[in-house]
Write an enzyme that holds these catalytic residues in place. Structure first.
Site, PDB file in Angstrom:
ATOM      1  N   VAL A 369      63.796   4.168  35.651  1.00 43.87           N
ATOM      2  CA  VAL A 369      62.428   3.640  35.572  1.00 43.87           C
ATOM      3  C   VAL A 369      62.016   2.939  36.861  1.00 43.87           C
ATOM      4  CG1 VAL A 369      62.439   3.386  33.068  1.00 43.87           C
ATOM      5  CG2 VAL A 369      63.280   1.513  34.475  1.00 43.87           C
ATOM      6  N   GLY A 370      62.939   2.810  37.807  1.00 43.23           N
ATOM      7  CA  GLY A 370      62.593   2.159  39.064  1.00 43.23           C
ATOM      8  C   GLY A 370      63.787   2.088  39.993  1.00 43.23           C
ATOM      9  N   GLY A 372      65.236  -0.164  43.592  1.00 39.04           N
ATOM     10  CA  GLY A 372      65.049  -1.314  44.466  1.00 39.04           C
ATOM     11  C   GLY A 372      65.885  -1.166  45.715  1.00 39.04           C
ATOM     12  N   PHE A 374      68.582  -2.612  46.433  1.00 39.88           N
ATOM     13  CA  PHE A 374      70.025  -2.654  46.236  1.00 39.88           C
ATOM     14  C   PHE A 374      70.444  -2.078  44.892  1.00 39.88           C
ATOM     15  CE2 PHE A 374      68.876  -6.182  49.034  1.00 39.88           C
ATOM     16  CZ  PHE A 374      69.595  -5.822  50.164  1.00 39.88           C
ATOM     17  N   GLY A 375      69.622  -1.264  44.269  1.00 35.25           N
ATOM     18  CA  GLY A 375      70.050  -0.687  43.010  1.00 35.25           C
ATOM     19  C   GLY A 375      68.982   0.146  42.337  1.00 35.25           C
ATOM     20  N   ILE A 376      69.389   0.770  41.227  1.00 33.24           N
ATOM     21  CA  ILE A 376      68.527   1.628  40.420  1.00 33.24           C
ATOM     22  C   ILE A 376      68.413   1.017  39.030  1.00 33.24           C
ATOM     23  CG2 ILE A 376      68.211   3.950  39.490  1.00 33.24           C
ATOM     24  CD1 ILE A 376      69.991   4.992  41.738  1.00 33.24           C
ATOM     25  N   VAL A 377      67.214   1.057  38.443  1.00 38.08           N
ATOM     26  CA  VAL A 377      66.975   0.480  37.123  1.00 38.08           C
ATOM     27  C   VAL A 377      66.824   1.610  36.108  1.00 38.08           C
ATOM     28  CG1 VAL A 377      65.513  -1.026  35.729  1.00 38.08           C
ATOM     29  CG2 VAL A 377      65.833  -1.512  38.163  1.00 38.08           C
ATOM     30  N   LYS A 392      69.980  -2.685  35.511  1.00 40.01           N
ATOM     31  CA  LYS A 392      69.944  -2.517  36.958  1.00 40.01           C
ATOM     32  C   LYS A 392      71.364  -2.307  37.458  1.00 40.01           C
ATOM     33  CE  LYS A 392      68.350  -4.685  41.262  1.00 40.01           C
ATOM     34  NZ  LYS A 392      67.691  -5.866  41.850  1.00 40.01           N
ATOM     35  N   ASP A 491      60.897 -14.205  47.265  1.00 42.50           N
ATOM     36  CA  ASP A 491      60.454 -12.811  47.375  1.00 42.50           C
ATOM     37  C   ASP A 491      59.343 -12.517  46.362  1.00 42.50           C
ATOM     38  OD1 ASP A 491      60.459 -10.347  48.593  1.00 42.50           O
ATOM     39  OD2 ASP A 491      62.081  -9.519  47.370  1.00 42.50           O
TER      40      ASP A 491
END
EC number: 2.7.11.1
Length: 691
Positions: A369-370, A372, A374-377, A392, A491
């Site tokens: 679904v997304g 970033g 430093f990772g995948i959700v 995540k 952030d």
């Protein structure tokens, strides 16, 4: 003759008074820490007896025997003051033992029983457990309720398999409700199964609440040291009203079977209470109970030499298997040794990897679904509760990703606010690091703010934008002033704001966040954040503060109003652009043209003014989030924006070049890589202190 009539009248009066007292006795309470010296208070039949050290033994290991033991007085369980048949509340607790045997699988079990009579002489052994027989099982005239502790499975089907369950029975030994023997762990609410035939003391709590007709049953080994909060069985039992008569006897029945299906059944202690709305049986003091029976098998007629040979061979094989097992475990531990960090101990809500693997269908691509930095959700479904979660998965071998992983657990893991994403837990499996959040269905703010009409059917409305802005401000106020420590997010941007099903914003992604004690100063030395949202003072000292979060919020607020990204080109900056429109009297030109006339002009002017105020180039001139929220709620007037709000083109260019140079310098990069060589060894102390 007259004197005789007087005597008869007096006796009649005494009888009526005694009968009235008996009918008004509505409470019963007793407690037995062992049964030595209490033979007169226990009505026993069959194989039941009280041992020399005070244990109530319902049966021994002989085949096909029955034993019963009831409290000698009946208990009034119907509310005589009610026009309806209402069973009175009652509570009981007892501790029992079923010794294990090396030559028997055990059987058949025992019951705690409500019975209209303590005489069960016509009851059968085996599956009827000394309570009923084949002829009357299931008859409504029995008026029997029982909680069965069954060690043999297969009632009436002739299979007689090994069993280990608890059932609720009404006039029959066929259970209406049945559960495997287990308790719910207080630490993680996981169900832990255990064996009835174990030789260890097991405690039972049974509570019935009459007004709600609710029965709660909890069972657990006493070595646990506490009563689990969640009962194994919690049900409404309206059937009980059809079972109970005015007076019932409370007690136990037990039975053994044939062909080695036999167990001894012992009760170590017992308490009971009835009457009132919430009666509570007295707690049993384990230290006052008689010692448990020895865990020994019934002697069989085997040849001694054969037994000795079997024991010797079994011992040798067992030792070899144990040594092999220990060697394999040692080898596996050497390969996958994992040392617990302080943060793992302090934040123990750890998910099992296999549960997350199942929830995301093996982390399939169609579950993404997304993504970033430093990772995948992934979107996941917890099957046991039907809840949706977001998982995540940190990019492997990413040192900054590991920093974010630990930082999120230590910050977001303890924060609770309606405008913050809720971190449910974490998982560390070999080199995989995973964070588990509430699933937010509407995605991120930037996806809604910049979505094409074909995706959502319409642009994000003004009312939704203004409410989202106030929600983000509320979340930042909680971080800066309302929680026990100061949290600097570092952030704040649209992609880190998720929108729930009610269009409420949830600020998330706390991987760069830092926590400080109130009264202390931020001591970060690394420039982090996203270009366009970073305050200008970061180029001078790299020192993040609540004021730098306010600056980022100001940029975000201008972005929400204008629908324009903060740095569309190399020379464009959204705050400068809005300030120029303000100076030329064309401030309404900053409003997202896709809104047309569908916005509140007063709210739009207010939001733009607050955004500019938050973007002041001097951090000390920016408002606190408390004031920002008051401005947006129109509880305070926004100060006038002066011409000296901004900075000259030359100073802006100088600060911008410093910022870009700082981010790309050796100082910044070396600070980012200042971690341990092991992916699993990140010190929580350094993270909390802001380094």
């Amino acid at each position: 003759m007259g004197r005789a009539k007087s005597m008869v009248s007096l006796l009649l009066v005494l009888f009526l008074v005694r009968a009235h007292v008996a009918t008004t006795e509505t409470t019963t309470e007793f407690i037995f820490h062992g049964f030595k010296g209490n033979q007169s208070e226990i009505h026993m039949q069959g194989d039941s007896t009280i041992t020399s050290n005070g244990l109530l033994r319902l049966t021994d290991r002989n085949s096909d025997v029955v034993g019963t033991a009831f409290y000698h007085k009946p208990v009034r369980l119907l509310d005589s003051n009610s026009t309806n048949t209402t069973v009175r509340s009652f509570s009981t607790s007892f501790i029992f033992i079923i010794p294990s045997s090396s030559t028997s699988n055990g059987g058949f079990g025992f019951t705690f029983t409500l019975s209209p009579t303590p005489n069960r002489t016509d009851a059968d052994p085996e599956q009827y457990m000394g309570l009923l027989n084949e002829r009357n099982d299931g008859n409504s005239s029995n008026h029997v309720f029982a909680v069965e502790f069954d060690t043999v499975q297969g009632f009436k089907d002739g299979t007689n398999r090994i069993g280990n369950h608890i059932g609720l029975n009404f006039n029959s030994l066929s259970s209406d409700v049945q559960e495997p023997v287990a308790y719910f762990n207080n630490n993680d609410s996981q169900k832990e199964e255990f064996q009835l035939v174990s030789g260890e003391p097991i405690q039972v709590f049974l509570d019935y609440h009459g007004p709600t007709k609710t029965l709660n049953l909890t069972v657990y080994p006493t070595r646990l040291g506490y009563k689990p909060r969640i009962p194994l069985i919690s049900r409404e039992v309206p059937k009980l009203s059809d079972i109970v008569v005015d007076e019932m006897f409370v007690g136990f029945t037990a039975a053994t079977g044939r062909h080695g299906q036999s167990s001894a059944h012992y009760v170590m202690g017992w308490s009971f209470a009835s009457g009132g709305e919430h009666p509570l049986a007295a707690m049993l003091d384990i230290s006052q109970l008689p010692p448990p029976p020895p865990n020994k098998a019934k002697k069989r007629g085997y040849n001694g030499k054969v037994i000795a040979l079997i024991v010797a061979l079994s011992t040798v094989i067992s030792i070899m298997l144990v040594l092999l097992f220990l060697f394999m475990m040692y080898k596996k531990r050497m390969q996958q040794e994992e040392i617990l960090e302080d943060w793992e101990i302090d934040h123990p809500h750890r998910f099992r990897y296999r549960d997350l693997y199942k929830a995301t269908e093996g982390f399939k691509e169609n579950r993404v679904v997304g993504t970033g930095g430093f990772g995948i959700v992934y979107r996941g479904n917890i099957r046991s509760s039907s809840d949706q979660i977001a998982v995540k998965k940190i990019t492997p071998n990413s040192m900054q990703g590991v920093r974010e992983f630990v930082a999120e657990i230590e910050s977001l893991g303890r924060l609770r606010h309606k405008n913050l994403v809720n971190l449910q837990g974490w998982c560390k499996h070999r080199n995989d690091l995973l964070l588990i959040y509430d699933y937010i269905p509407n995605g991120s703010l930037d996806s809604l703010l910049y979505s094409k009409p074909r995706r959502s059917g319409a642009v994000l409305s003004w009312n939704a934008r203004f409410q989202i802005a106030k929600g983000i401000a509320s979340g930042l106020l909680y971080l800066h002033e309302e929680w026990e420590q100061i949290v600097i997010h570092r952030d704040v941007k649209p992609s880190n704001v998720l929108i729930d099903s009610d269009m409420n914003p949830r600020l998330g992604d706390f991987g760069l966040a830092r926590l400080y004690e109130r009264g202390s100063q931020s001591c970060t030395t690394v420039v982090v954040g996203t270009i366009g949202y970073m305050a200008p003072e970061l180029a001078r000292n790299g020192n993040s503060s609540s004021a730098s979060d306010v600056f980022a919020f100001g940029v975000l607020l201008l972005e929400i109003v204008s629908g324009r990204k903060p740095t569309d080109s190399g020379t464009f900056f959204i705050a400068d652009w809005v300030m120029e429109l303000q100076a030329s009297g064309e401030i309404l030109s900053a409003i997202d043209p896709r809104l047309g006339s569908g916005y509140d002009e007063g709210e739009a002017r207010l939001a733009l003014a607050v955004g500019l105020l938050c973007c002041h180039h001097k951090p000390e001139s920016r408002p606190l989030m408390r004031m920002v929220l008051r401005y947006l709620n129109r509880d305070e007037d926004v100060p006038e924006i002066h011409d000296n709000w901004g900075y000259s083109d030359s100073s802006r260019t100088d600060l911008g070049s410093k910022l870009v140079g700082y981010i790309s310098s050796d100082r910044a990069s070396s600070s980012h890589s200042h971690t341990s060589s092991s992916l699993t060894r990140i010190s929580s102390t350094s993270l909390i202190s802001g380094r």
